[in-house]
Scaffold this motif. Structure first.
Motif, PDB file in Angstrom:
ATOM      1  N   ALA A  80      10.163   1.331   7.419  1.00  0.00           N
ATOM      2  CA  ALA A  80      10.941   0.068   7.460  1.00  0.00           C
ATOM      3  C   ALA A  80      10.590  -0.880   6.314  1.00  0.00           C
ATOM      4  O   ALA A  80      10.294  -2.058   6.536  1.00  0.00           O
ATOM      5  CB  ALA A  80      10.746  -0.626   8.811  1.00  0.00           C
ATOM      6  N   LEU A  81      10.625  -0.392   5.077  1.00  0.00           N
ATOM      7  CA  LEU A  81      10.261  -1.247   3.945  1.00  0.00           C
ATOM      8  C   LEU A  81      11.357  -2.263   3.611  1.00  0.00           C
ATOM      9  O   LEU A  81      12.548  -1.930   3.648  1.00  0.00           O
ATOM     10  CB  LEU A  81       9.966  -0.392   2.699  1.00  0.00           C
ATOM     11  N   ASN A  82      10.948  -3.461   3.321  1.00  0.00           N
ATOM     12  CA  ASN A  82      11.841  -4.504   2.773  1.00  0.00           C
ATOM     13  C   ASN A  82      10.942  -5.371   1.902  1.00  0.00           C
ATOM     14  O   ASN A  82      10.561  -6.484   2.284  1.00  0.00           O
ATOM     15  CB  ASN A  82      12.487  -5.304   3.905  1.00  0.00           C
ATOM     16  N   ARG A 101       4.995   4.764  -5.942  1.00  0.00           N
ATOM     17  CA  ARG A 101       5.113   4.400  -7.362  1.00  0.00           C
ATOM     18  C   ARG A 101       6.469   4.759  -7.996  1.00  0.00           C
ATOM     19  O   ARG A 101       6.585   4.812  -9.221  1.00  0.00           O
ATOM     20  CB  ARG A 101       3.970   5.022  -8.189  1.00  0.00           C
ATOM     21  N   TYR A 102       7.466   4.990  -7.191  1.00  0.00           N
ATOM     22  CA  TYR A 102       8.786   5.322  -7.732  1.00  0.00           C
ATOM     23  C   TYR A 102       9.353   4.169  -8.562  1.00  0.00           C
ATOM     24  O   TYR A 102      10.058   4.381  -9.541  1.00  0.00           O
ATOM     25  CB  TYR A 102       9.730   5.650  -6.556  1.00  0.00           C
ATOM     26  N   CYS A 103       9.061   2.923  -8.166  1.00  0.00           N
ATOM     27  CA  CYS A 103       9.684   1.752  -8.811  1.00  0.00           C
ATOM     28  C   CYS A 103       8.842   1.183  -9.962  1.00  0.00           C
ATOM     29  O   CYS A 103       9.037   0.007 -10.330  1.00  0.00           O
ATOM     30  CB  CYS A 103       9.931   0.661  -7.767  1.00  0.00           C
ATOM     31  N   GLY A 108      16.142  -4.761  -6.631  1.00  0.00           N
ATOM     32  CA  GLY A 108      16.305  -3.399  -7.144  1.00  0.00           C
ATOM     33  C   GLY A 108      15.458  -2.399  -6.379  1.00  0.00           C
ATOM     34  O   GLY A 108      15.902  -1.281  -6.082  1.00  0.00           O
ATOM     35  N   CYS A 109      14.209  -2.788  -6.021  1.00  0.00           N
ATOM     36  CA  CYS A 109      13.322  -1.851  -5.329  1.00  0.00           C
ATOM     37  C   CYS A 109      13.835  -1.547  -3.929  1.00  0.00           C
ATOM     38  O   CYS A 109      13.663  -0.436  -3.430  1.00  0.00           O
ATOM     39  CB  CYS A 109      11.894  -2.390  -5.298  1.00  0.00           C
ATOM     40  N   TYR A 110      14.480  -2.513  -3.284  1.00  0.00           N
ATOM     41  CA  TYR A 110      14.994  -2.269  -1.922  1.00  0.00           C
ATOM     42  C   TYR A 110      16.113  -1.226  -1.965  1.00  0.00           C
ATOM     43  O   TYR A 110      16.122  -0.274  -1.179  1.00  0.00           O
ATOM     44  CB  TYR A 110      15.508  -3.570  -1.306  1.00  0.00           C
ATOM     45  N   GLU A 141       0.836  -1.215   0.000  1.00  0.00           N
ATOM     46  CA  GLU A 141       0.000   0.000   0.000  1.00  0.00           C
ATOM     47  C   GLU A 141       0.869   1.262   0.000  1.00  0.00           C
ATOM     48  O   GLU A 141       0.528   2.262  -0.639  1.00  0.00           O
ATOM     49  CB  GLU A 141      -0.958  -0.026   1.202  1.00  0.00           C
ATOM     50  N   ILE A 142       2.005   1.216   0.677  1.00  0.00           N
ATOM     51  CA  ILE A 142       2.932   2.353   0.626  1.00  0.00           C
ATOM     52  C   ILE A 142       3.483   2.497  -0.800  1.00  0.00           C
ATOM     53  O   ILE A 142       3.529   3.596  -1.358  1.00  0.00           O
ATOM     54  CB  ILE A 142       4.087   2.159   1.638  1.00  0.00           C
ATOM     55  N   CYS A 143       3.875   1.365  -1.405  1.00  0.00           N
ATOM     56  CA  CYS A 143       4.396   1.403  -2.781  1.00  0.00           C
ATOM     57  C   CYS A 143       3.349   1.950  -3.745  1.00  0.00           C
ATOM     58  O   CYS A 143       3.686   2.673  -4.697  1.00  0.00           O
ATOM     59  CB  CYS A 143       4.812   0.002  -3.237  1.00  0.00           C
ATOM     60  N   ASN A 144       2.099   1.607  -3.515  1.00  0.00           N
ATOM     61  CA  ASN A 144       1.040   2.052  -4.426  1.00  0.00           C
ATOM     62  C   ASN A 144       0.845   3.562  -4.353  1.00  0.00           C
ATOM     63  O   ASN A 144       0.397   4.185  -5.325  1.00  0.00           O
ATOM     64  CB  ASN A 144      -0.270   1.321  -4.102  1.00  0.00           C
ATOM     65  N   ALA A 175      16.667   0.986  -4.169  1.00  0.00           N
ATOM     66  CA  ALA A 175      16.232   2.298  -4.664  1.00  0.00           C
ATOM     67  C   ALA A 175      15.358   3.035  -3.642  1.00  0.00           C
ATOM     68  O   ALA A 175      15.134   4.233  -3.759  1.00  0.00           O
ATOM     69  CB  ALA A 175      15.439   2.111  -5.954  1.00  0.00           C
ATOM     70  N   CYS A 176      14.864   2.295  -2.643  1.00  0.00           N
ATOM     71  CA  CYS A 176      13.790   2.827  -1.795  1.00  0.00           C
ATOM     72  C   CYS A 176      14.294   3.810  -0.733  1.00  0.00           C
ATOM     73  O   CYS A 176      15.292   3.554  -0.059  1.00  0.00           O
ATOM     74  CB  CYS A 176      13.081   1.657  -1.116  1.00  0.00           C
ATOM     75  N   GLN A 177      13.574   4.903  -0.583  1.00  0.00           N
ATOM     76  CA  GLN A 177      13.916   5.898   0.451  1.00  0.00           C
ATOM     77  C   GLN A 177      13.236   5.599   1.777  1.00  0.00           C
ATOM     78  O   GLN A 177      13.420   6.320   2.745  1.00  0.00           O
ATOM     79  CB  GLN A 177      13.554   7.318  -0.030  1.00  0.00           C
ATOM     80  N   TYR A 178      12.432   4.510   1.816  1.00  0.00           N
ATOM     81  CA  TYR A 178      11.664   4.201   3.032  1.00  0.00           C
ATOM     82  C   TYR A 178      12.155   2.922   3.736  1.00  0.00           C
ATOM     83  O   TYR A 178      11.426   2.329   4.525  1.00  0.00           O
ATOM     84  CB  TYR A 178      10.182   4.043   2.693  1.00  0.00           C
TER      85      TYR A 178
HETATM   86  S1  SF4 Z   1      10.673   3.562  -3.620  1.00  0.00           S
HETATM   87 FE1  SF4 Z   1      10.075   2.191  -1.919  1.00  0.00          FE
HETATM   88  S2  SF4 Z   1       7.961   2.751  -1.428  1.00  0.00           S
HETATM   89 FE2  SF4 Z   1       8.422   3.617  -3.441  1.00  0.00          FE
HETATM   90  S3  SF4 Z   1       7.686   2.064  -4.895  1.00  0.00           S
HETATM   91 FE3  SF4 Z   1       9.866   1.684  -4.525  1.00  0.00          FE
HETATM   92  S4  SF4 Z   1       9.920   0.151  -2.857  1.00  0.00           S
HETATM   93 FE4  SF4 Z   1       7.864   1.058  -2.883  1.00  0.00          FE
END
Ligand code: SF4
Ligand code: SF4
Length: 362
Positions: free
Chosen positions: A79-81, A30-32, A65-67, A24-27, A69-72
Motif C-alpha cells: 500500500a505505498l503512497n 530503487r526503481y525510481c 511520478g513515483c506513485y 525502507e521499501i523504496c531503498n 510508476a510504483c508496482q506496490y
Molecule cells: S517503484 Fe515504488 S517501491 Fe520502488 S522506488 Fe518507486 S515508489 Fe519506491
C-alpha cells in the motif's frame, strides 16, 4: 513494524513511522532512483531517523511520478503512497518547528478562518486610520499617511522574518545540518532559482494531473509566482531606498523603477497563482496532505487577491474607489506577511534549507 500494511492501519499510523516504512521499501526496490533528489538521498542510508525523514519530505516536491510508476501501490499489500505520506510529514515539520508553536498548530486546524479574520481585522484597522484623518501627502499618501503605513508595516514585516528564522534554526538542528558553506548555498540557490526538481527528473515535467500526463505547467506556475513575488518585493525595497536614501518620496511615474518592477511582478504573480489554482483541483487529493487541501487552496487565492488588488489599485488611482481598494490591498498584504510563517508559503524556505542540506550530503 511489518512492511505490509492495510489501508485501515495506514490511517492510524504516525506519518513519520509510515514514511519510514515506505522509504525502507523504496531503498530495497530503487526503481525510481532517477526521478528526483529524494531517491539518491535515500540510497545513501540504511536506517532513517526522524530528522532524516523530515529532510526527505522537504526534498519531495509532490510531482507524483513515483506513485504512478510504483508496482506496490494499493491493492498491493505494501500500500505505498510516498507522495501522500511525505506531504503529511512535510506539513507536520512546518507545524512542529513553527514559532510560536501554538500559532502553527492553530493555523493547521483552522487556517482559512484565521486568514479571513486577519484580513477583515487589518481592513477595519486601515479604514479606521483613514477615517481619523491621518493622511497628508500625494498619491496613496493622500489616503493613508506615510507614517501610518510605516507604523503598521514594519512590525508586520519583522515578525515573519524573526518567526521563520527561529523555525528554520529548529528545523536545521532536527535534520542534523552542518556549518553552511558557500558551495552548498550556491548549489541550493541555483537549483531553487531554476526549480530544477520540478522537471520530473527526465526533463518532461511533473505528472501531477494524471498518470500519463507529463507537463511543465506546475513548474511554470511556480516560476511565475516566485519571480512575480520577488519582483514585487524588489519594487517595495527600491521605493524604500528612493524615499530614505535619495529623498525621492512616492508617487512615482509609470517608467520609474518601483512602478516597472511592481507592475511586472503583479502581472507575473497574477498569472502564476491563477495557474496554480487552476491546476490544484486536477490532481488526486489522496496523493497530497488531505488535511490541509482547503488551506493550501485558500493561500494560493490570497496571493492571487494580493496581486490583482495591487494592479486594480494602480489602475484606479485618482478615483473614489481608492480608500476601499487601498484597505483591501494592504489588508491582504499584511495578512499574507503575518501568516507567512504558518502557511504554505513557508515551504519555499524549508525547501531551500533541504536543498542546502542535500548539497552538504553529496
Ligand atoms: S517503484 Fe515504488 S517501491 Fe520502488 S522506488 Fe518507486 S515508489 Fe519506491
Ligand atoms: S512525489 Fe516526485 S518528488 Fe516526491 S518522492 Fe515521488 S518522485 Fe520524488
Amino acid at each position: 513494524m511489518s512492511i505490509e500494511q492495510t489501508p485501515q492501519a495506514f490511517e492510524t499510523l504516525n506519518p513519520i513511522d509510515e514514511a519510514r516504512r515506505q522509504i525502507e521499501i523504496c531503498n530495497a526496490c530503487r526503481y525510481c532512483e532517477g526521478y528526483c533528489a529524494v531517491f539518491p538521498a535515500i540510497t545513501k542510508q540504511k536506517t532513517f531517523g526522524d530528522g532524516d525523514i523530515s529532510q526527505l519530505a522537504n526534498l519531495c516536491h509532490n510531482c507524483r511520478g513515483c506513485y504512478y510508476a510504483c508496482q506496490y501501490t494499493e491493492p498491493h499489500e505494501f500500500a505505498l503512497n510516498l507522495p501522500g505520506v511525505l506531504a503529511q510529514v512535510r506539513q507536520d515539520s512546518w507545524q512542529d518547528h513553527a514559532w510560536p508553536r501554538g500559532a502553527g498548530q492553530a493555523f493547521h486546524r483552522s487556517g482559512v478562518a484565521i486568514a479571513c479574520a486577519v484580513i477583515v481585522g487589518f481592513m477595519a484597522l486601515l479604514l479606521a486610520v483613514q477615517a481619523i484623518g491621518s493622511a497628508g501627502g500625494d498619491g496613496f499618501y493622500a489616503t493613508l499617511s506615510h507614517n501610518a503605513m510605516v507604523a503598521i508595516f514594519v512590525p508586520a514585516f519583522l515578525f515573519p522574518v524573526l518567526s521563520i528564522g527561529i523555525s528554520l534554526r529548529r528545523y536545521w538542528a532536527h535534520i542534523g545540518g552542518q556549518k553552511v558553506t558557500l558551495g552548498a548555498l550556491t548549489q541550493a540557490f541555483g537549483d531553487a532559482a531554476r526549480l530544477k526538481n520540478l522537471s520530473g527528473g527526465h526533463g518532461e515535467g511533473c505528472n501531477f494531473e494524471d498518470e500519463d500526463r507529463f507537463t511543465h505547467l506546475r513548474r511554470i506556475g511556480h516560476q511565475l509566482t516566485m519571480w512575480g513575488f520577488l519582483l514585487c518585493f524588489a519594487a517595495t525595497s527600491t521605493a524604500t531606498v528612493m524615499h530614505y536614501v535619495f529623498d525621492l518620496p512616492a508617487p512615482y511615474d509609470l517608467l520609474s523603477l518601483p512602478k516597472l518592477l511592481g507592475i511586472t511582478g503583479g502581472v507575473l504573480l497574477t498569472l502564476g497563482t491563477a495557474k496554480l489554482a487552476w491546476l490544484k483541483p486536477k490532481g488526486d487529493r489522496s496523493l497530497g496532505d488531505t488535511r490541509v487541501w482547503g488551506g493550501e487552496m485558500a493561500f494560493i487565492l490570497l496571493l492571487f487577491v494580493v496581486a490583482v488588488t495591487g494592479l486594480v489599485l494602480y489602475a484606479a488611482t485618482g478615483t473614489a474607489a481608492v480608500p476601499l481598494l487601498l484597505a483591501l490591498h494592504l489588508g491582504t498584504v499584511l495578512a499574507f506577511f503575518l501568516l507567512m510563517p504558518f502557511s504554505k508559503m513557508v515551504h519555499g524556505f524549508y525547501r531551500l534549507a533541504a536543498l542546502v542540506r542535500d548539497a552538504q550530503q553529496k
